[in-house]
Design an enzyme around this catalytic site. Structure first.
Site, PDB file in Angstrom:
ATOM      1  N   ARG A  15       0.798  -1.229   0.000  1.00  0.00           N
ATOM      2  CA  ARG A  15       0.000   0.000   0.000  1.00  0.00           C
ATOM      3  C   ARG A  15       0.832   1.282   0.000  1.00  0.00           C
ATOM      4  NH1 ARG A  15      -4.142  -0.568   4.691  1.00  0.00           N
ATOM      5  NH2 ARG A  15      -2.889  -2.372   5.313  1.00  0.00           N
ATOM      6  N   TYR A 101       7.633  -4.854  15.701  1.00  0.00           N
ATOM      7  CA  TYR A 101       7.353  -4.755  14.263  1.00  0.00           C
ATOM      8  C   TYR A 101       8.216  -3.629  13.671  1.00  0.00           C
ATOM      9  CZ  TYR A 101       2.896  -7.396  14.790  1.00  0.00           C
ATOM     10  OH  TYR A 101       1.940  -8.340  15.022  1.00  0.00           O
ATOM     11  N   ASN A 168      -4.747  -6.244  20.167  1.00  0.00           N
ATOM     12  CA  ASN A 168      -3.371  -6.720  20.229  1.00  0.00           C
ATOM     13  C   ASN A 168      -2.492  -5.791  19.402  1.00  0.00           C
ATOM     14  OD1 ASN A 168      -1.063  -8.402  20.314  1.00  0.00           O
ATOM     15  ND2 ASN A 168      -1.705  -9.440  18.420  1.00  0.00           N
ATOM     16  N   LYS A 350      32.281  27.851   1.156  1.00  0.00           N
ATOM     17  CA  LYS A 350      32.566  26.416   1.232  1.00  0.00           C
ATOM     18  C   LYS A 350      33.948  26.193   1.818  1.00  0.00           C
ATOM     19  CE  LYS A 350      34.898  23.782  -1.135  1.00  0.00           C
ATOM     20  NZ  LYS A 350      35.671  23.100  -2.194  1.00  0.00           N
ATOM     21  N   ASN A 376      37.299  42.724   4.881  1.00  0.00           N
ATOM     22  CA  ASN A 376      36.042  43.085   4.220  1.00  0.00           C
ATOM     23  C   ASN A 376      36.090  42.596   2.781  1.00  0.00           C
ATOM     24  OD1 ASN A 376      33.889  44.452   2.923  1.00  0.00           O
ATOM     25  ND2 ASN A 376      33.827  45.873   4.651  1.00  0.00           N
TER      26      ASN A 376
HETATM   27  C1  UD1 Z   1      -1.069  -8.533  13.407  1.00  0.00           C
HETATM   28  C2  UD1 Z   1      -1.642  -9.368  14.539  1.00  0.00           C
HETATM   29  C3  UD1 Z   1      -2.877  -8.674  15.099  1.00  0.00           C
HETATM   30  C4  UD1 Z   1      -2.508  -7.286  15.580  1.00  0.00           C
HETATM   31  C5  UD1 Z   1      -1.861  -6.506  14.439  1.00  0.00           C
HETATM   32  C6  UD1 Z   1      -1.314  -5.195  14.965  1.00  0.00           C
HETATM   33  C7  UD1 Z   1      -1.185 -11.686  13.968  1.00  0.00           C
HETATM   34  C8  UD1 Z   1      -1.715 -12.941  13.405  1.00  0.00           C
HETATM   35  N1  UD1 Z   1      -2.011 -10.661  14.020  1.00  0.00           N
HETATM   36  O1  UD1 Z   1      -2.040  -8.488  12.389  1.00  0.00           O
HETATM   37  O2  UD1 Z   1      -3.397  -9.429  16.185  1.00  0.00           O
HETATM   38  O3  UD1 Z   1      -3.668  -6.602  16.019  1.00  0.00           O
HETATM   39  O4  UD1 Z   1      -0.738  -7.230  13.885  1.00  0.00           O
HETATM   40  O5  UD1 Z   1      -0.850  -4.424  13.890  1.00  0.00           O
HETATM   41  O6  UD1 Z   1      -0.038 -11.644  14.390  1.00  0.00           O
HETATM   42  N2  UD1 Z   1       5.226  -9.993   9.079  1.00  0.00           N
HETATM   43  C9  UD1 Z   1       6.318 -10.723   8.695  1.00  0.00           C
HETATM   44  N3  UD1 Z   1       6.150 -11.953   8.118  1.00  0.00           N
HETATM   45  C10 UD1 Z   1       4.912 -12.461   7.915  1.00  0.00           C
HETATM   46  C11 UD1 Z   1       3.790 -11.718   8.307  1.00  0.00           C
HETATM   47  C12 UD1 Z   1       3.975 -10.499   8.889  1.00  0.00           C
HETATM   48  O7  UD1 Z   1       7.466 -10.268   8.862  1.00  0.00           O
HETATM   49  O8  UD1 Z   1       4.844 -13.596   7.375  1.00  0.00           O
HETATM   50  C13 UD1 Z   1       5.426  -8.689   9.715  1.00  0.00           C
HETATM   51  C14 UD1 Z   1       4.875  -7.529   8.905  1.00  0.00           C
HETATM   52  O9  UD1 Z   1       5.868  -6.989   8.070  1.00  0.00           O
HETATM   53  C15 UD1 Z   1       4.453  -6.540   9.984  1.00  0.00           C
HETATM   54  C16 UD1 Z   1       4.077  -7.428  11.145  1.00  0.00           C
HETATM   55  O10 UD1 Z   1       4.706  -8.665  10.924  1.00  0.00           O
HETATM   56  O11 UD1 Z   1       5.503  -5.715  10.396  1.00  0.00           O
HETATM   57  C17 UD1 Z   1       2.587  -7.614  11.286  1.00  0.00           C
HETATM   58  O12 UD1 Z   1       2.089  -8.178  10.118  1.00  0.00           O
HETATM   59  P1  UD1 Z   1       0.687  -7.772   9.517  1.00  0.00           P
HETATM   60  O13 UD1 Z   1       0.441  -8.565   8.326  1.00  0.00           O
HETATM   61  O14 UD1 Z   1       0.596  -6.301   9.440  1.00  0.00           O
HETATM   62  O15 UD1 Z   1      -0.253  -8.321  10.678  1.00  0.00           O
HETATM   63  P2  UD1 Z   1      -1.781  -8.031  10.855  1.00  0.00           P
HETATM   64  O16 UD1 Z   1      -2.546  -8.951  10.011  1.00  0.00           O
HETATM   65  O17 UD1 Z   1      -2.019  -6.586  10.743  1.00  0.00           O
END
Ligand code: UD1
Ligand code: CA
Length: 457
Positions: A15, A101, A168, A350, A376
């Protein structure tokens, strides 16, 4: 507590609509991931492991290899549980694991400390927060006694569960051995066919663990960046906080909503900053410094009583006390002004040392120069420091006076107290105290008639 930090950063960030991985987008001129790494380092962990996505090598490349970060590639994004599982083999001898994250940049150290504190009493602690609009987040399901039971993702939730407003944040601290066991038992039987990290909560409760929670002071701390609009919102929030902190320290910000700090600023007393000023890198401002509107100050040390007038760009420079700079001055890297100097409009300086009281008031270029005291430099003076291949130095002695529109062809030395006649091109060293000029003789042509327009056209 021996702590290992695991930062999840494998998300593609579709996005953002960008060729740059999401976690490398910048907030206050630092990447999102850099913010999270810097905050993690303040916890003094044993290790920081970053899970990055397939094809995302530019992410580790954005960090120095001697930072001691451990990079783990998650080839396929099979969910947050899978991501943490990928990091486990890289974990050394730690007791607890903190999951963060990479796209949640503003988490505060105090909040993480309270989460870690909560985990000292049990094997699993979650960071949760109450949101008026919890849509999209995992919900914290508690029993009648208020004990945490499990987390249910939005897509798997019943209508009753969707009404829960405690969400969460995704950040948690778990005992390493127990986390390893719980993750080995997580499956992907859910709406998204993903291995959910959140499923460990139910497993922990079944194992008799009393799951604790901690909460941030402000929900903005745990907000993630998914698109450019959210990034801009977090930038404003961050800048507002920095501006507020500076005002608490006594800085007069004429409009805190039109001030940007992208680095670290230290200030003396009675500093005043007009609108649209950008401060970058490491900047030090002494007492009573005034910065005019629309100026950019990057990695500078600016001493007491200096006035930067409007529209100046100053970078990697030291500005001595009580100097007046601008409006419209550009001071480039390696410039040192001793103090009580004046640098005026459309002057570029510079890599030059300019001693006390010397003035360059208008329309000049001073590069690779060493200028003495009380000099000056007239309007339109140019140090010709570059022959197309190499740079050369210009030395100007104390109290010299350089007439307007002079070119000083380096390498060249102007003696102390010398005067250079206006319009001179100086190619060899000039003696001290006397006048030197190089200028063709002026003459008038009596017979000359000004042309007139042809009457036929
Ligand atoms: C996740 C949580 C959700 C929480 C939300 C908060 C889970 C299943 N759900 O949801 O409970 O409310 O975050 O923002 O954990 N990422 C990876 N590898 C993956 C998947 C994700 O590195 O395979 C990383 C993403 O880059 C991101 C973070 O983990 O930084 C969260 O992933 P995202 O897909 O945003 O999780 P949500 O579905 O939003
Ligand atoms: Ca998310």
């Amino acid at each position: 507590m021996k702590l290992g930090v695991v930062i999840l950063a494998a998300g593609r960030g579709t996005r953002m609509r960008s060729s740059l991985p999401k976690v490398l987008h910048r907030l206050a001129n630092r990447s999102l991931l850099r913010h999270v790494v810097d905050t993690s380092n303040k916890l003094d962990p044993e290790q920081i492991i970053i899970v990055f996505g397939h094809g995302g090598e530019v992410v580790p490349q954005a960090f120095s290899s001697d930072e001691g970060l451990i990079w783990v590639e998650q080839e396929q994004q099979l969910g947050t549980g899978h991501a943490v599982d990928q990091a486990l083999p890289a974990l050394a001898d730690v007791d607890h694991i903190l999951v963060l994250y990479g796209d949640v940049p503003l988490i505060r150290i105090e909040t993480l400390s309270s989460l870690i504190q909560a985990a000292t009493e049990t094997d699993l602690a979650l960071l949760t927060v109450g949101l008026e609009n919890p849509a999209g987040y995992g919900r914290i399901v508690r029993d009648a006694q208020g004990r945490v039971q499990r987390i249910v993702e939005q897509k798997d939730a019943t209508a009753d569960e969707l009404a829960i407003t405690e969400i969460n944040t995704g950040f948690l601290v778990a005992d390493k051995k127990r986390l390893t066991d719980w993750l080995s038992r997580v499956d992907n039987n859910n709406a998204q066919k993903e291995y959910y990290l959140t499923d460990i909560v139910e497993l922990a409760v079944a194992d008799g663990v009393d799951v604790k929670v901690a909460q941030p002071d402000d929900a903005t701390e745990v907000m993630g960046v998914n698109d450019r609009s959210q990034l801009a919102q977090l930038e404003r929030y961050y800048q507002r906080n920095r501006a507020e902190a500076l005002m608490q320290q006594g800085v007069a910000l004429l409009d805190p909503s039109r001030f940007d700090l992208r680095g670290e600023l230290t200030v003396g007393q009675d500093v005043e900053i007009d609108i649209n000023v950008i401060i970058e890198g490491q900047v030090e401002l002494g007492n009573s410094v005034r910065i005019g509107a629309n100026s950019v100050i990057r990695n500078c040390c600016i001493a007491d009583g200096v006035q930067i007038l409007e529209n100046c760009v100053i970078e990697d420079a030291t500005i001595g006390a009580e100097s007046v700079i601008g409006p419209f001055s550009r001071i480039r890297p390696g410039t040192w002004l001793a103090g009580k100097n004046k640098v005026g409009n459309f002057v570029e300086i510079k890599k030059s040392d300019i001693d006390a009281g010397s003035k360059v008031s208008h329309l000049s270029y001073i590069g690779d120069a060493v200028v003495g005291k009380g000099v000056n430099i007239g309007a339109g003076t140019i140090t010709c420091n570059y022959d197309g291949a190499n740079k050369f130095q210009t030395i100007i002695g104390d109290n010299a006076f350089i007439g307007s529109d002079s070119q000083l062809v380096a390498p060249v030395t102007i003696g102390a107290g010398a005067t250079i006649g206006a319009g001179s091109t100086i190619t060899t060293d000039t003696p001290p105290e006397i006048l030197t000029l190089s200028r063709s003789k002026q003459f008038s042509v009596k017979s000359w008639k000004r042309p007139v327009k042809n009457p036929k056209t």
